[in-house]
Motif scaffolding. Structure first.
Motif, PDB file in Angstrom:
ATOM      1  N   PRO A  46      30.207   3.562 -18.945  1.00 32.00           N
ATOM      2  CA  PRO A  46      29.694   4.037 -17.660  1.00 32.00           C
ATOM      3  C   PRO A  46      28.332   4.718 -17.744  1.00 32.00           C
ATOM      4  CG  PRO A  46      31.550   5.379 -18.402  1.00 32.00           C
ATOM      5  CD  PRO A  46      31.494   4.192 -19.301  1.00 32.00           C
ATOM      6  N   LYS A  47      28.067   5.441 -18.824  1.00 31.99           N
ATOM      7  CA  LYS A  47      26.772   6.114 -18.942  1.00 31.99           C
ATOM      8  C   LYS A  47      25.629   5.120 -19.039  1.00 31.99           C
ATOM      9  CE  LYS A  47      28.397  10.396 -21.075  1.00 31.99           C
ATOM     10  NZ  LYS A  47      28.302  11.287 -22.266  1.00 31.99           N
ATOM     11  N   LEU A  48      25.928   3.950 -19.549  1.00 31.15           N
ATOM     12  CA  LEU A  48      24.891   2.937 -19.720  1.00 31.15           C
ATOM     13  C   LEU A  48      24.741   2.057 -18.488  1.00 31.15           C
ATOM     14  CD1 LEU A  48      22.874   1.515 -21.593  1.00 31.15           C
ATOM     15  CD2 LEU A  48      24.764   0.106 -22.387  1.00 31.15           C
ATOM     16  N   PHE A  49      25.854   1.606 -17.910  1.00 26.23           N
ATOM     17  CA  PHE A  49      25.800   0.577 -16.882  1.00 26.23           C
ATOM     18  C   PHE A  49      25.941   1.076 -15.446  1.00 26.23           C
ATOM     19  CE2 PHE A  49      27.232  -2.122 -20.539  1.00 26.23           C
ATOM     20  CZ  PHE A  49      26.080  -2.891 -20.606  1.00 26.23           C
ATOM     21  N   ARG A  50      26.566   2.233 -15.228  1.00 19.76           N
ATOM     22  CA  ARG A  50      26.756   2.669 -13.844  1.00 19.76           C
ATOM     23  C   ARG A  50      25.412   2.927 -13.166  1.00 19.76           C
ATOM     24  NH1 ARG A  50      31.260   3.934 -11.592  1.00 19.76           N
ATOM     25  NH2 ARG A  50      32.301   4.425 -13.562  1.00 19.76           N
ATOM     26  N   HIS A  51      25.168   2.276 -12.052  1.00 17.56           N
ATOM     27  CA  HIS A  51      23.916   2.353 -11.290  1.00 17.56           C
ATOM     28  C   HIS A  51      22.728   1.785 -12.068  1.00 17.56           C
ATOM     29  CE1 HIS A  51      26.301   4.612  -8.547  1.00 17.56           C
ATOM     30  NE2 HIS A  51      26.368   5.689  -9.303  1.00 17.56           N
ATOM     31  N   ALA A  52      22.996   0.945 -13.077  1.00 12.65           N
ATOM     32  CA  ALA A  52      21.900   0.344 -13.850  1.00 12.65           C
ATOM     33  C   ALA A  52      21.158  -0.687 -13.007  1.00 12.65           C
ATOM     34  CB  ALA A  52      22.459  -0.332 -15.109  1.00 12.65           C
ATOM     35  N   ALA A  53      19.831  -0.743 -13.191  1.00  8.82           N
ATOM     36  CA  ALA A  53      19.012  -1.749 -12.514  1.00  8.82           C
ATOM     37  C   ALA A  53      19.222  -3.111 -13.172  1.00  8.82           C
ATOM     38  CB  ALA A  53      17.537  -1.353 -12.595  1.00  8.82           C
ATOM     39  N   LEU A 193      20.438   8.251 -34.415  1.00  9.46           N
ATOM     40  CA  LEU A 193      20.263   7.386 -33.251  1.00  9.46           C
ATOM     41  C   LEU A 193      21.465   7.596 -32.342  1.00  9.46           C
ATOM     42  CD1 LEU A 193      19.084   5.110 -31.517  1.00  9.46           C
ATOM     43  CD2 LEU A 193      20.149   3.464 -33.085  1.00  9.46           C
ATOM     44  N   ARG A 194      21.235   8.306 -31.238  1.00  7.77           N
ATOM     45  CA  ARG A 194      22.317   8.571 -30.281  1.00  7.77           C
ATOM     46  C   ARG A 194      22.057   7.894 -28.941  1.00  7.77           C
ATOM     47  NH1 ARG A 194      21.641  14.363 -32.256  1.00  7.77           N
ATOM     48  NH2 ARG A 194      23.008  14.451 -34.084  1.00  7.77           N
ATOM     49  N   GLY A 195      20.840   7.410 -28.747  1.00  4.62           N
ATOM     50  CA  GLY A 195      20.487   6.723 -27.514  1.00  4.62           C
ATOM     51  C   GLY A 195      20.515   5.224 -27.699  1.00  4.62           C
ATOM     52  N   ARG A 196      19.444   4.555 -27.260  1.00  8.94           N
ATOM     53  CA  ARG A 196      19.391   3.098 -27.278  1.00  8.94           C
ATOM     54  C   ARG A 196      18.226   2.623 -28.134  1.00  8.94           C
ATOM     55  NH1 ARG A 196      19.495   2.899 -20.675  1.00  8.94           N
ATOM     56  NH2 ARG A 196      21.148   4.447 -20.445  1.00  8.94           N
ATOM     57  N   ALA A 197      18.448   1.552 -28.872  1.00  8.97           N
ATOM     58  CA  ALA A 197      17.385   0.925 -29.672  1.00  8.97           C
ATOM     59  C   ALA A 197      17.381  -0.559 -29.358  1.00  8.97           C
ATOM     60  CB  ALA A 197      17.619   1.165 -31.165  1.00  8.97           C
ATOM     61  N   LEU A 198      16.234  -1.069 -28.878  1.00 11.73           N
ATOM     62  CA  LEU A 198      16.103  -2.473 -28.494  1.00 11.73           C
ATOM     63  C   LEU A 198      14.948  -3.085 -29.272  1.00 11.73           C
ATOM     64  CD1 LEU A 198      16.818  -0.621 -25.754  1.00 11.73           C
ATOM     65  CD2 LEU A 198      16.907  -2.874 -24.726  1.00 11.73           C
ATOM     66  N   PHE A 214      23.930   6.520 -37.458  1.00  7.20           N
ATOM     67  CA  PHE A 214      24.179   5.595 -36.358  1.00  7.20           C
ATOM     68  C   PHE A 214      25.270   6.088 -35.418  1.00  7.20           C
ATOM     69  CE2 PHE A 214      26.235   1.608 -34.793  1.00  7.20           C
ATOM     70  CZ  PHE A 214      25.172   1.164 -34.024  1.00  7.20           C
ATOM     71  N   ASN A 215      24.874   6.437 -34.185  1.00  7.73           N
ATOM     72  CA  ASN A 215      25.815   6.772 -33.120  1.00  7.73           C
ATOM     73  C   ASN A 215      25.265   6.270 -31.789  1.00  7.73           C
ATOM     74  OD1 ASN A 215      28.129   8.607 -34.193  1.00  7.73           O
ATOM     75  ND2 ASN A 215      26.303   9.445 -35.160  1.00  7.73           N
ATOM     76  N   ALA A 216      24.757   5.056 -31.775  1.00  8.81           N
ATOM     77  CA  ALA A 216      23.981   4.556 -30.654  1.00  8.81           C
ATOM     78  C   ALA A 216      24.823   4.281 -29.411  1.00  8.81           C
ATOM     79  CB  ALA A 216      23.248   3.278 -31.061  1.00  8.81           C
ATOM     80  N   GLU A 217      24.225   4.553 -28.234  1.00  9.04           N
ATOM     81  CA  GLU A 217      24.834   4.127 -26.973  1.00  9.04           C
ATOM     82  C   GLU A 217      24.758   2.610 -26.838  1.00  9.04           C
ATOM     83  OE1 GLU A 217      23.703   7.856 -24.057  1.00  9.04           O
ATOM     84  OE2 GLU A 217      22.194   6.301 -24.387  1.00  9.04           O
ATOM     85  N   THR A 224      20.278  -9.563 -27.077  1.00  7.23           N
ATOM     86  CA  THR A 224      21.707  -9.585 -27.390  1.00  7.23           C
ATOM     87  C   THR A 224      22.132  -8.184 -27.823  1.00  7.23           C
ATOM     88  OG1 THR A 224      21.643 -11.904 -28.046  1.00  7.23           O
ATOM     89  CG2 THR A 224      23.488 -10.597 -28.861  1.00  7.23           C
ATOM     90  N   TYR A 225      23.150  -7.630 -27.195  1.00  9.73           N
ATOM     91  CA  TYR A 225      23.414  -6.208 -27.362  1.00  9.73           C
ATOM     92  C   TYR A 225      24.871  -5.911 -27.697  1.00  9.73           C
ATOM     93  CZ  TYR A 225      25.810  -6.202 -22.872  1.00  9.73           C
ATOM     94  OH  TYR A 225      26.705  -6.446 -21.863  1.00  9.73           O
ATOM     95  N   LYS A 226      25.101  -4.696 -28.170  1.00 14.88           N
ATOM     96  CA  LYS A 226      26.431  -4.105 -28.283  1.00 14.88           C
ATOM     97  C   LYS A 226      26.343  -2.668 -27.792  1.00 14.88           C
ATOM     98  CE  LYS A 226      28.561  -6.653 -32.152  1.00 14.88           C
ATOM     99  NZ  LYS A 226      29.700  -7.191 -31.380  1.00 14.88           N
ATOM    100  N   VAL A 227      27.416  -2.207 -27.151  1.00 16.35           N
ATOM    101  CA  VAL A 227      27.501  -0.813 -26.740  1.00 16.35           C
ATOM    102  C   VAL A 227      28.441  -0.078 -27.690  1.00 16.35           C
ATOM    103  CG1 VAL A 227      26.978  -1.312 -24.331  1.00 16.35           C
ATOM    104  CG2 VAL A 227      29.354  -1.322 -25.091  1.00 16.35           C
ATOM    105  N   LEU A 228      28.455   1.245 -27.579  1.00 15.38           N
ATOM    106  CA  LEU A 228      29.170   2.086 -28.537  1.00 15.38           C
ATOM    107  C   LEU A 228      30.635   1.691 -28.690  1.00 15.38           C
ATOM    108  CD1 LEU A 228      29.063   4.551 -30.409  1.00 15.38           C
ATOM    109  CD2 LEU A 228      29.579   5.975 -28.416  1.00 15.38           C
TER     110      LEU A 228
END
Length: 255
Positions: A46-53, A193-198, A214-217, A224-228
């Motif tokens: 939810p922290k990543l995708f809720r209300h995401a553009a 790394l606790r946020g996002r790395a692209l 490594f504790n990435a969101e 191509t991605y993975k979430v926590l």
């Protein structure tokens, strides 16, 4: 009783672009299935995708959808918890559709997908000494270099973003929760790394991410991605490298 056949192919392929906005490539106009997939993503992270553009990309469809279908899709995605904000550039019909539904057109978000679908033009053969290296042993990949890599020495805190356009990024500090480290080349993070790395944000599938803690969101290579929640817990807090292997994101602890 006969068991129902379950399809594991997603109706919408979600990838991330240079500025952390998600590109939703619509594979089929099954609006109920698309809504369900997006709700699952929102519930999982939810922290990543809720209300995401989200950018809507219709390039995988045989024809441009009509206004009624597109309006229904936009409403369904909003109800699922995300915010459609634009349509990816395509044909003149797509441009007309964007005008009719009141969304802007964005061109740059098609680039990574076009690399998947369009044969690359012929290139000169590499010099004799250039030999392929197995993925697990490959050195850090870089964008063919125009400039030296970008060095970030200050911590990145929630809401902050650094983007290394056309080059690698080295972060000698923390990437905090809610912050983004983005590069067209590889990313090296010598801190938590606790946020996002692209990495490979412009479509460079050879890019890699290296991280000391490594504790990435979210992590992504060429979109191509993975979430926590999708990452094995045994890797959390460890030094890792991340790379793309046949469209699958791999994460491995560094020795």
């Amino acid at each position: 009783m006969a068991s129902a056949t379950v399809s594991y192919e997603q109706c919408g392929e979600l990838k991330f672009g240079q500025v952390g906005i998600a590109n939703l490539r619509i594979r089929t106009l099954d609006i109920a299935a698309l809504k369900s997939e997006m709700q699952e993503r929102v519930e999982r992270a939810p922290k990543l995708f809720r209300h995401a553009a989200v950018i809507l990309d219709f390039s995988a469809l045989p024809a441009c959808p009509d206004v009624e279908t597109t309006d229904a899709l936009i409403d369904a995605l909003r109800n699922a918890g995300v915010m459609p904000v634009a349509i990816a550039y395509g044909t003149s019909a797509v441009e007309k559709l964007a005008d009719q539904v009141g969304l802007p057109i964005l061109a740059k978000f098609r680039a990574a997908f076009e690399r998947d679908d369009t044969p690359e033009p012929a290139r000169p053969a590499p010099p004799p000494e250039s030999k392929p290296v197995p993925a697990a042993a490959a050195p850090a990949a870089s964008v063919p270099n125009q400039e030296p890599g970008l060095l970030q020495t200050q911590p990145l805190r929630s809401g902050q973003q650094v983007y290394a356009a056309g080059r690698d990024l080295t972060v000698c500090a923390m990437v905090g929760a809610g912050a983004e480290a983005i590069a067209d080349g590889s990313i090296h993070i010598y801190g938590p790394l606790r946020g996002r790395a692209l990495a490979g944000a412009s479509g460079n599938a050879q890019a890699r991410i290296f991280c000391r803690e490594f504790n990435a969101e979210l992590v992504a290579i060429a979109g191509t991605y993975k979430v926590l929640d999708e990452i094995p817990k045994k890797l959390l807090g460890k030094a890792v490298q991340i790379w793309l292997d046949k469209d699958q994101l791999r994460i491995e602890e560094l020795a």
